[in-house]
Design a protein around this motif. Structure first.
Motif, PDB file in Angstrom:
ATOM      1  N   THR A  16       1.773  39.290  48.875  1.00 15.69           N
ATOM      2  CA  THR A  16       1.201  39.850  48.558  1.00 15.69           C
ATOM      3  C   THR A  16       0.899  41.378  49.558  1.00 15.69           C
ATOM      4  N   TYR A  86       1.760  40.401  44.269  1.00 19.08           N
ATOM      5  CA  TYR A  86      -0.322  40.813  43.459  1.00 19.08           C
ATOM      6  C   TYR A  86      -0.575  41.727  43.588  1.00 19.08           C
ATOM      7  N   HIS A  87      -1.168  43.109  43.205  1.00 19.48           N
ATOM      8  CA  HIS A  87      -1.287  44.438  43.997  1.00 19.48           C
ATOM      9  C   HIS A  87      -2.471  44.207  44.814  1.00 19.48           C
ATOM     10  N   LEU A  90      -5.671  42.335  44.870  1.00 20.69           N
ATOM     11  CA  LEU A  90      -5.130  41.111  44.105  1.00 20.69           C
ATOM     12  C   LEU A  90      -5.770  40.540  43.465  1.00 20.69           C
ATOM     13  N   ASN A  92      -4.536  41.827  40.566  1.00 21.24           N
ATOM     14  CA  ASN A  92      -3.546  41.584  39.607  1.00 21.24           C
ATOM     15  C   ASN A  92      -2.528  41.729  39.892  1.00 21.24           C
ATOM     16  N   ARG A  93      -1.809  40.507  39.225  1.00 21.50           N
ATOM     17  CA  ARG A  93      -0.301  40.306  39.662  1.00 21.50           C
ATOM     18  C   ARG A  93       1.558  40.893  38.813  1.00 21.50           C
ATOM     19  N   ASP A 230      -4.041  35.751  49.469  1.00 24.49           N
ATOM     20  CA  ASP A 230      -3.812  34.629  48.217  1.00 24.49           C
ATOM     21  C   ASP A 230      -3.663  34.006  47.398  1.00 24.49           C
ATOM     22  N   THR A 232      -3.182  32.684  44.710  1.00 21.55           N
ATOM     23  CA  THR A 232      -2.549  32.095  43.417  1.00 21.55           C
ATOM     24  C   THR A 232      -2.760  30.717  44.217  1.00 21.55           C
TER      25      THR A 232
END
Length: 308
Positions: A16, A86-87, A90, A92-93, A230, A232
């Motif tokens: 990230t 991740y961009h 957060l 977009n990834r 994060d 995720t």
């Protein structure tokens, strides 16, 4: 009620704008069960890992009350691995690497001790695999499933068969539009309900979630956070909080579903505060309850609002 969760237990490598990890514990079933355990004491997972999977991770799950009787270890195989970046926002990834490894031949066997579970949570897996699980828990009161664009695009017929057997579908806003072939979110949700699931939960990330239950629509906001590290696993944690709340109730109706949406949002809000499942590992029920109280204040409509 009790829960059996079927999904992935994996290694993740996450990058990230704020931090980076090597291989850490991940996977949909991991996040789901860690989230559900706060709300019901009877949670078991079904998944597969390779011989490279540390026993210490299994012990950590067991110490948090998660049943691992359904966790199969393939000693000569390698555990499913995903790497992503991740961009800055957060939202977009980019997927940097995906190694299916033992997941490529995963044929789930639900242990006998789990076959009487009342709620079945089907993580994001091949719809054929999801059907095999449902076949093994035929008496479940509620089947909750997740899916993604890959299965929508590549296995539409099998996914359609699965949806006809699902009670609740959890899906993000882009995917429900794709599945329905409809740009308007409300119309898309109604169309997907017509495919089988009586209840649809549409995840909208930082914009919260929508519940479509029968003819009713309910919106829950995302919890406003100053520090997001994060995302995720947040969707899986949402599903775990949602299912865990339902499992803790004597009956399930639309009101309880609405409450469960809020609980899913609460638990997911903790998940994003640290890398991987780290925050869920140390989360306490008192913290969860305190944030539920915050949600009440966040969503309260001031009395005296003018109508008409």
């Amino acid at each position: 009620m009790s829960i059996v969760a079927v999904g992935t237990v994996a290694f993740d490598a996450i990058e990230t704008p704020f931090a980076q990890t090597d291989r850490i514990l991940g996977g949909s079933a991991t996040y789901l069960t860690l989230a559900a355990r706060f709300l019901t004491k009877d949670v078991g997972l079904v998944a597969v890992v390779g011989g490279d999977f540390p026993e210490a991770y299994i012990i950590e799950l067991q110490e948090r009350g998660i049943g691992t009787e359904g966790l199969v270890i393939e000693p000569d195989g390698k555990t499913f691995f995903w790497a992503g970046r991740y961009h800055y926002d957060l939202n977009n990834r980019d997927t940097l690497d995906t190694q299916l490894n033992v997941l490529a031949t995963f044929d789930p066997v639900v242990p006998e001790v789990y076959q009487s579970r009342r709620i079945v949570c089907l993580g994001n897996l091949d719809p054929t695999v999801q059907q095999k699980v449902m076949d093994q828990v035929p008496g479940a009161d509620l089947v909750i499933a997740d899916t993604m664009n890959f299965w929508i695009e590549n296995t539409p017929d099998t996914l359609a068969e699965t949806l006809r057997r699902v009670d609740v579908l959890v899906i993000n806003d882009a995917e429900v539009r794709q599945l329905a072939g409809e740009s308007n979110l409300i119309k898309a949700a109604r169309k997907v309900q017509g495919l089988g699931p009586e209840t649809l939960v549409v995840k909208k990330g930082e914009h919260g979630a929508l519940l479509f239950a029968g003819d009713e629509v309910f919106a829950a906001p995302a919890y406003p956070l100053e520090d997001v590290y994060d995302p995720t696993g947040a969707g899986d944690a949402f599903l775990g909080g949602f299912a865990g709340y339902l499992a803790g109730q004597p009956t399930i109706d639309t009101t309880v579903m609405k409450q469960a949406i809020v609980m899913g949002s609460v638990v997911a809000s903790f998940c994003v505060e640290a890398l991987g499942p780290e925050r869920l590992m140390v989360l306490t029920r008192d913290e969860v309850d305190a944030r539920v109280a915050d949600f009440h204040r966040l969503c309260a409509i001031p009395e005296g609002i003018l109508v008409g």
